[in-house]
Design a protein around this motif. Structure first.
Motif, short mmCIF file in Angstrom:
data_model
loop_
_atom_site.label_atom_id
_atom_site.label_comp_id
_atom_site.label_asym_id
_atom_site.label_seq_id
_atom_site.Cartn_x
_atom_site.Cartn_y
_atom_site.Cartn_z
N ASP A 19 0.98 -0.97 0.19
CA ASP A 19 -0.06 -0.08 -0.02
C ASP A 19 0.89 1.07 -0.44
OD1 ASP A 19 -2.54 -1.01 -0.27
OD2 ASP A 19 -2.48 -1.40 2.00
N GLU A 20 1.97 1.18 0.87
CA GLU A 20 2.71 2.70 0.78
C GLU A 20 3.30 2.94 -0.61
OE1 GLU A 20 5.49 -0.74 2.20
OE2 GLU A 20 3.11 -0.42 2.98
N LYS A 21 3.41 1.81 -1.42
CA LYS A 21 4.47 1.95 -2.48
C LYS A 21 3.24 2.31 -3.70
CE LYS A 21 8.11 0.62 -1.85
NZ LYS A 21 9.49 1.41 -2.72
N VAL A 22 1.37 2.45 -3.36
CA VAL A 22 0.74 2.56 -4.27
C VAL A 22 0.62 3.98 -4.37
CG1 VAL A 22 -1.44 2.76 -4.33
CG2 VAL A 22 -0.63 0.89 -3.89
N GLN A 23 0.22 4.69 -5.63
CA GLN A 23 0.89 6.38 -5.87
C GLN A 23 -1.00 6.76 -7.00
OE1 GLN A 23 4.11 7.58 -7.50
NE2 GLN A 23 5.37 7.15 -6.74
N THR A 24 -1.17 7.78 -5.64
CA THR A 24 -2.98 7.82 -7.18
C THR A 24 -1.81 9.28 -7.63
OG1 THR A 24 -3.38 8.52 -4.44
CG2 THR A 24 -4.42 9.80 -6.42
N PRO A 25 -2.65 9.12 -9.56
CA PRO A 25 -1.98 9.58 -10.33
C PRO A 25 -1.91 10.80 -9.78
CG PRO A 25 -4.02 7.78 -10.77
CD PRO A 25 -3.77 8.02 -9.35
N ALA A 26 -1.37 11.43 -10.80
CA ALA A 26 -1.57 13.27 -10.71
C ALA A 26 -2.36 13.80 -12.02
CB ALA A 26 0.02 14.19 -11.09
N ILE A 27 -2.84 13.01 -12.58
CA ILE A 27 -3.83 13.54 -13.77
C ILE A 27 -3.87 12.38 -13.97
CG2 ILE A 27 -1.74 15.13 -15.04
CD1 ILE A 27 -0.82 13.05 -16.74
N PRO A 28 -5.69 12.65 -14.97
CA PRO A 28 -5.89 11.63 -15.03
C PRO A 28 -5.53 10.64 -16.03
CG PRO A 28 -7.57 13.87 -16.05
CD PRO A 28 -5.99 14.24 -15.01
N ALA A 29 -6.24 9.85 -16.20
CA ALA A 29 -5.97 8.17 -16.85
C ALA A 29 -5.50 8.80 -18.67
CB ALA A 29 -6.23 7.08 -16.43
N ASP A 30 -6.62 9.26 -19.32
CA ASP A 30 -6.92 9.60 -20.53
C ASP A 30 -6.18 10.71 -21.17
OD1 ASP A 30 -8.37 11.28 -19.19
OD2 ASP A 30 -9.69 11.58 -20.94
N VAL A 31 -5.40 11.23 -20.00
CA VAL A 31 -4.74 13.03 -20.27
C VAL A 31 -3.03 11.90 -20.53
CG1 VAL A 31 -3.75 14.80 -19.44
CG2 VAL A 31 -6.28 14.28 -19.68
N PHE A 32 -3.16 10.87 -19.81
CA PHE A 32 -1.98 9.84 -19.46
C PHE A 32 -1.43 10.09 -21.09
CE2 PHE A 32 0.61 6.54 -18.48
CZ PHE A 32 2.23 7.31 -18.49
N LEU A 33 -2.50 8.78 -20.97
CA LEU A 33 -2.68 8.25 -22.44
C LEU A 33 -2.46 9.28 -23.84
CD1 LEU A 33 -5.36 5.01 -21.78
CD2 LEU A 33 -2.30 4.99 -21.49
N GLN A 34 -2.96 10.11 -23.59
CA GLN A 34 -3.09 10.58 -24.55
C GLN A 34 -1.75 11.26 -25.21
OE1 GLN A 34 -5.52 11.21 -27.54
NE2 GLN A 34 -3.23 12.01 -28.10
N ALA A 35 -0.87 11.81 -24.03
CA ALA A 35 0.09 12.26 -23.93
C ALA A 35 1.55 11.81 -24.67
CB ALA A 35 0.44 13.01 -22.52
N ALA A 36 1.31 10.23 -23.82
CA ALA A 36 2.39 9.17 -23.83
C ALA A 36 2.10 8.72 -25.93
CB ALA A 36 1.90 8.37 -23.13
#
Length: 129
Positions: A19-36
């Motif tokens: 659990d301590e390694k799990v991070q909350t995304p800073a940006i929405p997943a769709d924005v991240f995927l489009q940027a990638a």
């Protein structure tokens, strides 16, 4: 493999993350995927443009001088992809200037070095001094 099969295949791996390694995304997943996806497309376009100019991975001073000049020319002919990623186009002028300076300076510097006896022409080595 169906999406559900992919999910189930990776479920053990994802569940094993503490659990301590799990991070909350800073940006929405769709924005991240489009940027990638955009970065991937831009890099492929850039790779095609570079291969068209034939910038090689050679070595040596002459190759460096030529590569600096080629990069400046390529960037000036294709500024849109560079400006879209925030590249400072004045760096292309700097690359061209450095190529010009090195093209003048490098031959002068190498001309002042003495030629080792093993590299002198054969006839010169036979001539008594």
């Amino acid at each position: 493999m169906a999406n559900i099969d992919d999910y189930q295949a990776k479920q053990d791996v994802t569940q094993s993350v503490p659990d301590e390694k799990v991070q909350t995304p800073a940006i929405p997943a769709d924005v991240f995927l489009q940027a990638a996806e955009n970065l991937c497309k831009w890099s492929l376009d850039g790779a095609r443009a570079l291969s068209a100019v034939a910038i090689t991975d050679g070595s040596g001073h002459a190759d460096l001088i030529q590569d600096l000049n080629d990069i400046a020319v390529l960037g000036r002919e294709n500024p849109d992809p560079l400006t879209s990623i925030g590249f400072d186009l004045t760096q292309l002028d700097l690359a061209a200037t450095r190529a010009d300076e090195l093209a003048i300076c490098w031959p002068k510097q190498t001309a002042t070095k003495p030629i080792p006896p093993t590299q002198k022409p054969f006839a010169t080595r036979l001539t008594p001094t």
